[in-house]
Design a protein around this motif. Structure first.
Motif, mmCIF file in Angstrom:
data_model
loop_
_atom_site.group_PDB
_atom_site.id
_atom_site.type_symbol
_atom_site.label_atom_id
_atom_site.label_comp_id
_atom_site.label_asym_id
_atom_site.label_seq_id
_atom_site.Cartn_x
_atom_site.Cartn_y
_atom_site.Cartn_z
ATOM 1 N N THR A 71 0.686 -5.082 -3.570
ATOM 2 C CA THR A 71 0.269 -3.854 -4.247
ATOM 3 C C THR A 71 -0.922 -4.125 -5.159
ATOM 4 O O THR A 71 -0.932 -5.112 -5.900
ATOM 5 N N PHE A 72 -1.911 -3.239 -5.111
ATOM 6 C CA PHE A 72 -3.067 -3.383 -5.997
ATOM 7 C C PHE A 72 -2.651 -3.229 -7.447
ATOM 8 O O PHE A 72 -1.905 -2.317 -7.815
ATOM 9 N N LEU A 73 -3.176 -4.127 -8.321
ATOM 10 C CA LEU A 73 -2.866 -4.074 -9.744
ATOM 11 C C LEU A 73 -4.083 -3.862 -10.630
ATOM 12 O O LEU A 73 -4.018 -3.109 -11.595
ATOM 13 N N ASP A 74 -5.186 -4.547 -10.313
ATOM 14 C CA ASP A 74 -6.310 -4.552 -11.241
ATOM 15 C C ASP A 74 -7.537 -5.098 -10.529
ATOM 16 O O ASP A 74 -7.432 -5.699 -9.455
ATOM 17 N N LEU A 75 -8.717 -4.905 -11.156
ATOM 18 C CA LEU A 75 -9.925 -5.508 -10.601
ATOM 19 C C LEU A 75 -10.904 -5.831 -11.719
ATOM 20 O O LEU A 75 -10.869 -5.259 -12.803
ATOM 21 N N TRP A 76 -11.756 -6.775 -11.419
ATOM 22 C CA TRP A 76 -12.867 -7.153 -12.290
ATOM 23 C C TRP A 76 -14.137 -6.770 -11.565
ATOM 24 O O TRP A 76 -14.452 -7.327 -10.517
ATOM 25 N N PRO A 77 -14.873 -5.806 -12.090
ATOM 26 C CA PRO A 77 -15.995 -5.243 -11.339
ATOM 27 C C PRO A 77 -17.205 -6.154 -11.322
ATOM 28 O O PRO A 77 -17.249 -7.195 -11.984
ATOM 29 N N ALA A 78 -18.210 -5.710 -10.567
ATOM 30 C CA ALA A 78 -19.427 -6.503 -10.418
ATOM 31 C C ALA A 78 -20.110 -6.752 -11.747
ATOM 32 O O ALA A 78 -20.668 -7.811 -11.991
#
Length: 294
Positions: A71-78
């Motif tokens: 399951t997707f939780l979080d991201l660190w963008p470009a």
């Protein structure tokens, strides 16, 4: 076959035909796209002690965090603020205290802080690294190993970014690795290097001495070493997983179940537990368990 060059001795091996290994596919997560939980060339993966999975999503220029069930939780963008950038996110690694490092092919290593923040910890600009594509942490020795893919080098760095050594893949100044990409470290601190251009895997001691090498039958995409010291390898031109022991003996392969799902060529790979891995394909993440012969 054993070849001797002066005082240097090493074994050169070729992989043997591999038996198909039984597997259980637990889940497939994601699809092609740029939204949360979607992927475009997930070429680097890391398994966290918490069970979470970190993915270097190269095509989208970011790192994503998934739960143990995908399951997707979080991201660190470009763009992480303060001039930080993951626009060329190429690999991820986990440190001794559970901190997560992201390698950007533009030449920086970041710690991923909560809330999508990127904290720069190492700049590779002074080392003139060119398109670095692989990173692994040797927690026992307090080191980063970085694949300087463009120059064909392995950089040995302290956790503060200080240069400890540069490995060239040979004993003279003109030697180099052939597009080093995937990196792994076993329980004794030996370092495994996957060379994309030569389809070769090399095993080196913590001092950089060549211990063994063997060739595979396809272009290598990534490599990971499990706590059982088995070496897990993906190829860039098909969906598959190949497993070797620490000396290069073929244990087996996983082709048919992945081909049946038409997932596309495999990319990054990480070991969650002995025999259990997560892999990136062209636009998804797969978690599976491998059964090994007695």
């Amino acid at each position: 076959m054993l070849l001797t060059f002066g005082l240097e001795m090493r074994y050169i091996k070729r992989s043997r035909p591999a038996p198909e290994l039984p597997v259980t596919i637990h889940w497939v997560s994601g699809s092609r796209g740029s939204g949360p939980g979607q992927f475009d060339a997930p070429i680097g993966l890391a398994a966290h002690p918490s069970g979470e999975i970190y993915v270097a999503d190269l095509g989208n220029g970011r790192v994503q965090r998934l739960s143990a069930d995908g399951t997707f939780l979080d991201l660190w963008p470009a763009t992480g603020g303060g001039g930080t950038s993951l626009s060329q996110a190429s690999d991820v690694a986990v440190g001794a205290a559970g901190e997560v490092y992201a390698l950007d092919a533009g030449g920086n290593i970041y710690v991923l802080d909560p809330g999508g923040l990127l904290r720069p910890v190492v700049s590779l600009a002074g080392l003139q690294a060119y398109s670095p594509r692989g990173i692994v942490v040797d927690a026992a020795r307090g080191r980063f190993y970085v694949a300087d893919t463009g120059h064909g080098l392995i950089l040995v760095l302290g956790m503060d970014g200080s240069l400890i050594d540069t490995w060239r893949g040979g004993s003279d100044e003109t030697s180099h690795f052939e597009e080093p990409w995937g990196l792994g470290v076993d329980g004794e601190g030996n370092v495994f290097v996957a060379e994309a251009a030569s389809s070769r895997i090399r095993k080196l001691s913590p001092q950089g001495e060549m211990l063994a090498e063997w060739r595979t039958k396809g272009p290598l995409a990534d490599l990971a070493v499990g706590p059982d010291d088995r070496v897990y390898v993906t190829w860039a031109d098909r969906a598959g997983l190949w497993v070797y022991d620490g000396r290069g003996k073929t244990v087996g392969q996983v082709l048919e179940p992945l081909a049946a799902r038409a997932l596309g060529a495999t990319r990054g790979v990480a070991v969650v537990a002995p025999g259990e891995v997560v892999m990136g394909t062209e636009s998804s993440i797969v978690r599976l368990s491998v059964e090994f012969p007695e």
